[in-house]
Design an enzyme around this catalytic site. Structure first.
Site, PDB file in Angstrom:
ATOM      1  N   ASN A 102      35.086  74.169  23.215  1.00 37.49           N
ATOM      2  CA  ASN A 102      33.993  74.822  22.503  1.00 37.49           C
ATOM      3  C   ASN A 102      34.479  75.448  21.207  1.00 37.49           C
ATOM      4  OD1 ASN A 102      32.537  74.101  24.733  1.00 37.49           O
ATOM      5  ND2 ASN A 102      32.608  76.130  25.688  1.00 37.49           N
ATOM      6  N   ASP A 104      32.445  77.799  19.706  1.00 41.55           N
ATOM      7  CA  ASP A 104      31.534  78.929  19.486  1.00 41.55           C
ATOM      8  C   ASP A 104      32.214  80.295  19.499  1.00 41.55           C
ATOM      9  OD1 ASP A 104      30.250  78.280  22.840  1.00 41.55           O
ATOM     10  OD2 ASP A 104      31.936  79.540  22.249  1.00 41.55           O
ATOM     11  N   HIS A 119      39.219  72.213  19.635  1.00 43.85           N
ATOM     12  CA  HIS A 119      38.425  71.622  18.554  1.00 43.85           C
ATOM     13  C   HIS A 119      38.127  72.592  17.421  1.00 43.85           C
ATOM     14  CE1 HIS A 119      36.834  68.718  21.884  1.00 43.85           C
ATOM     15  NE2 HIS A 119      38.014  68.344  21.442  1.00 43.85           N
ATOM     16  N   CYS A 127      39.292  75.073   2.991  1.00 43.32           N
ATOM     17  CA  CYS A 127      39.077  74.491   1.658  1.00 43.32           C
ATOM     18  C   CYS A 127      39.522  73.030   1.659  1.00 43.32           C
ATOM     19  CB  CYS A 127      39.867  75.281   0.611  1.00 43.32           C
ATOM     20  SG  CYS A 127      39.806  74.507  -1.014  1.00 43.32           S
ATOM     21  N   GLY A 187      32.003  72.855  33.144  1.00 46.39           N
ATOM     22  CA  GLY A 187      30.969  72.714  32.109  1.00 46.39           C
ATOM     23  C   GLY A 187      31.285  71.687  31.051  1.00 46.39           C
ATOM     24  N   ASN A 213      30.211  72.020  37.912  1.00 46.80           N
ATOM     25  CA  ASN A 213      29.195  71.395  37.053  1.00 46.80           C
ATOM     26  C   ASN A 213      27.947  71.184  37.906  1.00 46.80           C
ATOM     27  OD1 ASN A 213      27.756  69.528  35.356  1.00 46.80           O
ATOM     28  ND2 ASN A 213      29.699  69.130  34.321  1.00 46.80           N
ATOM     29  N   PRO A 214      26.734  71.420  37.337  1.00 48.57           N
ATOM     30  CA  PRO A 214      25.531  71.168  38.148  1.00 48.57           C
ATOM     31  C   PRO A 214      25.338  69.686  38.464  1.00 48.57           C
ATOM     32  CG  PRO A 214      25.006  72.470  36.185  1.00 48.57           C
ATOM     33  CD  PRO A 214      26.405  71.988  36.040  1.00 48.57           C
ATOM     34  N   ALA A 231      28.246  77.497  36.059  1.00 49.83           N
ATOM     35  CA  ALA A 231      29.495  78.239  35.877  1.00 49.83           C
ATOM     36  C   ALA A 231      29.276  79.749  35.995  1.00 49.83           C
ATOM     37  CB  ALA A 231      30.081  77.901  34.504  1.00 49.83           C
TER      38      ALA A 231
HETATM   39  C1  BV8 Z   1      40.873  61.757  18.264  1.00 48.05           C
HETATM   40  C2  BV8 Z   1      33.950  69.838  17.392  1.00 48.05           C
HETATM   41  C3  BV8 Z   1      42.481  60.262  17.345  1.00 48.05           C
HETATM   42  C4  BV8 Z   1      32.867  69.498  16.417  1.00 48.05           C
HETATM   43  C5  BV8 Z   1      34.051  67.998  18.986  1.00 48.05           C
HETATM   44  C6  BV8 Z   1      40.342  57.623  23.520  1.00 48.05           C
HETATM   45  C7  BV8 Z   1      41.466  58.309  23.074  1.00 48.05           C
HETATM   46  C8  BV8 Z   1      41.413  59.061  21.900  1.00 48.05           C
HETATM   47  C9  BV8 Z   1      40.210  59.147  21.175  1.00 48.05           C
HETATM   48  C10 BV8 Z   1      39.100  58.484  21.620  1.00 48.05           C
HETATM   49  C11 BV8 Z   1      39.161  57.733  22.783  1.00 48.05           C
HETATM   50  N1  BV8 Z   1      37.940  57.194  22.967  1.00 48.05           N
HETATM   51  C12 BV8 Z   1      37.108  57.589  21.980  1.00 48.05           C
HETATM   52  C13 BV8 Z   1      37.784  58.364  21.134  1.00 48.05           C
HETATM   53  C14 BV8 Z   1      37.239  58.975  19.932  1.00 48.05           C
HETATM   54  C15 BV8 Z   1      36.585  60.336  20.177  1.00 48.05           C
HETATM   55  C16 BV8 Z   1      35.848  60.444  21.475  1.00 48.05           C
HETATM   56  O1  BV8 Z   1      36.359  61.020  22.427  1.00 48.05           O
HETATM   57  N2  BV8 Z   1      34.643  59.917  21.514  1.00 48.05           N
HETATM   58  C17 BV8 Z   1      33.831  60.052  22.726  1.00 48.05           C
HETATM   59  C18 BV8 Z   1      32.431  60.446  22.355  1.00 48.05           C
HETATM   60  C19 BV8 Z   1      33.900  58.736  23.471  1.00 48.05           C
HETATM   61  N3  BV8 Z   1      37.587  61.368  20.118  1.00 48.05           N
HETATM   62  C20 BV8 Z   1      37.935  61.849  18.913  1.00 48.05           C
HETATM   63  O2  BV8 Z   1      37.527  61.396  17.871  1.00 48.05           O
HETATM   64  C21 BV8 Z   1      38.944  62.974  18.903  1.00 48.05           C
HETATM   65  N4  BV8 Z   1      39.964  62.658  17.961  1.00 48.05           N
HETATM   66  O3  BV8 Z   1      41.031  61.299  19.344  1.00 48.05           O
HETATM   67  O4  BV8 Z   1      41.604  61.373  17.172  1.00 48.05           O
HETATM   68  C22 BV8 Z   1      43.168  60.109  16.056  1.00 48.05           C
HETATM   69  C23 BV8 Z   1      44.553  60.106  16.035  1.00 48.05           C
HETATM   70  C24 BV8 Z   1      45.208  59.920  14.833  1.00 48.05           C
HETATM   71  C25 BV8 Z   1      44.478  59.757  13.640  1.00 48.05           C
HETATM   72  C26 BV8 Z   1      43.084  59.777  13.673  1.00 48.05           C
HETATM   73  C27 BV8 Z   1      42.413  59.946  14.880  1.00 48.05           C
HETATM   74  C28 BV8 Z   1      38.307  64.270  18.427  1.00 48.05           C
HETATM   75  C29 BV8 Z   1      37.272  64.722  19.400  1.00 48.05           C
HETATM   76  C30 BV8 Z   1      36.744  66.113  18.981  1.00 48.05           C
HETATM   77  C31 BV8 Z   1      35.330  65.980  18.475  1.00 48.05           C
HETATM   78  N5  BV8 Z   1      34.804  67.307  18.180  1.00 48.05           N
HETATM   79  N6  BV8 Z   1      33.637  69.229  18.688  1.00 48.05           N
HETATM   80  C32 BV8 Z   1      31.583  70.200  16.745  1.00 48.05           C
HETATM   81  O5  BV8 Z   1      31.434  70.733  17.860  1.00 48.05           O
HETATM   82  O6  BV8 Z   1      30.710  70.208  15.867  1.00 48.05           O
HETATM   83  S1  BV8 Z   1      33.659  67.352  20.485  1.00 48.05           S
HETATM   84  C33 BV8 Z   1      32.276  68.063  21.144  1.00 48.05           C
HETATM   85  O7  BV8 Z   1      32.126  67.439  22.425  1.00 48.05           O
HETATM   86  C34 BV8 Z   1      32.374  69.542  21.467  1.00 48.05           C
HETATM   87  O8  BV8 Z   1      33.626  70.126  21.216  1.00 48.05           O
HETATM   88  C35 BV8 Z   1      32.093  69.551  22.981  1.00 48.05           C
HETATM   89  O9  BV8 Z   1      32.637  70.621  23.627  1.00 48.05           O
HETATM   90  C36 BV8 Z   1      32.768  68.297  23.336  1.00 48.05           C
HETATM   91  C37 BV8 Z   1      32.665  67.754  24.687  1.00 48.05           C
HETATM   92  O10 BV8 Z   1      31.342  67.843  25.120  1.00 48.05           O
HETATM   93  P1  BV8 Z   1      31.089  68.827  26.369  1.00 48.05           P
HETATM   94  O11 BV8 Z   1      31.682  70.146  26.041  1.00 48.05           O
HETATM   95  O12 BV8 Z   1      31.560  68.177  27.599  1.00 48.05           O
HETATM   96  O13 BV8 Z   1      29.544  68.986  26.303  1.00 48.05           O
HETATM   97  P2  BV8 Z   1      28.443  68.020  26.972  1.00 48.05           P
HETATM   98  O14 BV8 Z   1      27.113  68.453  26.464  1.00 48.05           O
HETATM   99  O15 BV8 Z   1      28.870  66.601  26.816  1.00 48.05           O
HETATM  100  O16 BV8 Z   1      28.535  68.356  28.528  1.00 48.05           O
HETATM  101  C38 BV8 Z   1      28.146  69.630  28.994  1.00 48.05           C
HETATM  102  C39 BV8 Z   1      28.355  69.616  30.490  1.00 48.05           C
HETATM  103  O17 BV8 Z   1      28.042  70.919  30.984  1.00 48.05           O
HETATM  104  C40 BV8 Z   1      27.469  68.643  31.232  1.00 48.05           C
HETATM  105  O18 BV8 Z   1      28.261  67.918  32.152  1.00 48.05           O
HETATM  106  C41 BV8 Z   1      26.472  69.534  31.975  1.00 48.05           C
HETATM  107  O19 BV8 Z   1      26.120  68.993  33.235  1.00 48.05           O
HETATM  108  C42 BV8 Z   1      27.284  70.778  32.159  1.00 48.05           C
HETATM  109  N7  BV8 Z   1      26.512  72.021  32.280  1.00 48.05           N
HETATM  110  C43 BV8 Z   1      25.290  72.318  31.750  1.00 48.05           C
HETATM  111  N8  BV8 Z   1      24.962  73.592  32.083  1.00 48.05           N
HETATM  112  C44 BV8 Z   1      26.004  74.092  32.816  1.00 48.05           C
HETATM  113  C45 BV8 Z   1      26.987  73.097  32.934  1.00 48.05           C
HETATM  114  N9  BV8 Z   1      28.144  73.282  33.615  1.00 48.05           N
HETATM  115  C46 BV8 Z   1      28.329  74.481  34.188  1.00 48.05           C
HETATM  116  N10 BV8 Z   1      27.442  75.503  34.115  1.00 48.05           N
HETATM  117  C47 BV8 Z   1      26.270  75.334  33.436  1.00 48.05           C
HETATM  118  N11 BV8 Z   1      25.376  76.347  33.381  1.00 48.05           N
END
Ligand code: BV8
Length: 245
Positions: A102, A104, A119, A127, A187, A213-214, A231
């Site tokens: 996160n 935030d 992240h 800058c 979460g 996780n729910p 959570a």
């Molecule tokens: C990188 C900042 C390499 C910005 C974010 C394999 C290996 C390496 C990379 C990749 C790979 N496959 C794909 C990739 C590329 C990519 C990636 O992972 N894509 C995904 C979509 C497939 N990864 C990247 O690009 C990463 N960089 O690997 O670079 C590299 C190396 C050298 C040179 C160049 C490149 C960078 C990833 C970071 C992206 N930035 N955030 C911003 O926020 O604006 S990620 C973003 O998603 C947030 O940080 C967020 O936290 C994160 C993950 O999402 P979640 O937190 O899980 O949130 P989500 O909504 O998905 O899920 C919420 C969960 O909570 C749900 O399950 C829900 O059921 C649950 N929930 C709901 N309510 C509750 C709850 N649980 C408990 N209690 C509750 N009350």
């Protein structure tokens, strides 16, 4: 309290090292939309449209409008019982580390110290030219996109899709995951890499992996225990067992 939750509390009591990975779900009960839920942040936008360097290059104003909207929501949010329970857990467990996806800032606001922000943080700006980082909590932003005194664009100091996480952050996060006795993943949909690798690395090294996780996620089939629930409800319950003599 159900037996599975109680058992996790007892297991934490015996643990030397505990690592917790959090995602947007931990902030959901603070009123901050998650990324992929029904009301998720990404519903209005697609990640590739906004959280990438290409998007910023193409339209820095649009990207900053989205971050400004999120900053306004986050500024009105407070840490919830999940954040507070993790602060208490850090004070009880001999070796504790909190790794968050996160941006935030709510874990730090709640008082977590042993914190690795994978992240980055929405309250910092960098800058584009000088790479200098500064904190900025202006809400709403008066000037969009904001600029550095040098005249260059400022960007959010966060890791976008397609950008590497800092080497130092990755080394720290994988090191604590590898030495965890118990690893809690809380979460997160466990879709974003490399963060989603951490629970698997911990398990491979012998950690007991618990998911809170729910719903079920990509890694639910691979964890040792899945506690279905929020959570903000389950973490305080686990803490109540952990803090009992
Ligand atoms: C990188 C900042 C390499 C910005 C974010 C394999 C290996 C390496 C990379 C990749 C790979 N496959 C794909 C990739 C590329 C990519 C990636 O992972 N894509 C995904 C979509 C497939 N990864 C990247 O690009 C990463 N960089 O690997 O670079 C590299 C190396 C050298 C040179 C160049 C490149 C960078 C990833 C970071 C992206 N930035 N955030 C911003 O926020 O604006 S990620 C973003 O998603 C947030 O940080 C967020 O936290 C994160 C993950 O999402 P979640 O937190 O899980 O949130 P989500 O909504 O998905 O899920 C919420 C969960 O909570 C749900 O399950 C829900 O059921 C649950 N929930 C709901 N309510 C509750 C709850 N649980 C408990 N209690 C509750 N009350």
């Amino acid at each position: 309290m159900d037996s599975a939750t109680a058992a996790i509390g007892e297991r934490l009591k015996r643990a030397r090292s505990v690592v917790v990975l959090t995602g947007a779900g931990v902030s959901a009960e603070s009123g901050i939309p998650t990324f992929r839920g029904p009301e998720g942040l990404w519903q209005q936008y697609k990640p590739e449209d906004l959280a990438t360097p290409e998007a910023f290059q193409r339209d820095p104003r649009l990207v900053w409008q989205w971050y400004d909207w999120r900053r306004q929501k986050i500024a009105r949010a407070s840490p919830n019982p999940a954040h507070h329970a993790l602060v208490q857990m850090e004070r009880i467990v001999p070796e504790f580390a909190l790794v968050t996806q996160n941006i935030d800032g709510l874990h730090r606001l709640a008082g977590s110290q042993r914190l690795i922000e994978l992240h980055g943080c929405i309250w910092r700006m960098r800058c584009q030219a000088e790479k200098t980082v500064r904190e900025n909590r202006e809400v709403p932003l008066r000037i969009i996109p904001p600029r550095c005194d040098c005249g260059s664009l400022l960007r959010p100091d966060v890791v976008w899709f397609g950008e590497p996480l800092s080497v130092e952050t990755q080394v720290q996060a994988f090191a604590v995951a590898e030495s965890a006795d118990v690893f809690l993943t809380v979460g997160t949909s466990a879709l974003v890499q490399p963060a989603a690798l951490l629970p698997a690395v911990a398990r491979e090294r012998g950690a007991f992996v618990v998911e809170i996780n729910p719903t079920s996620t990509a890694i639910t089939p691979f964890v040792d225990s899945h506690l279905q629930g929020q959570a903000g409800i389950l973490l305080p319950k686990i803490l109540s067992i952990l803090s009992k003599d």
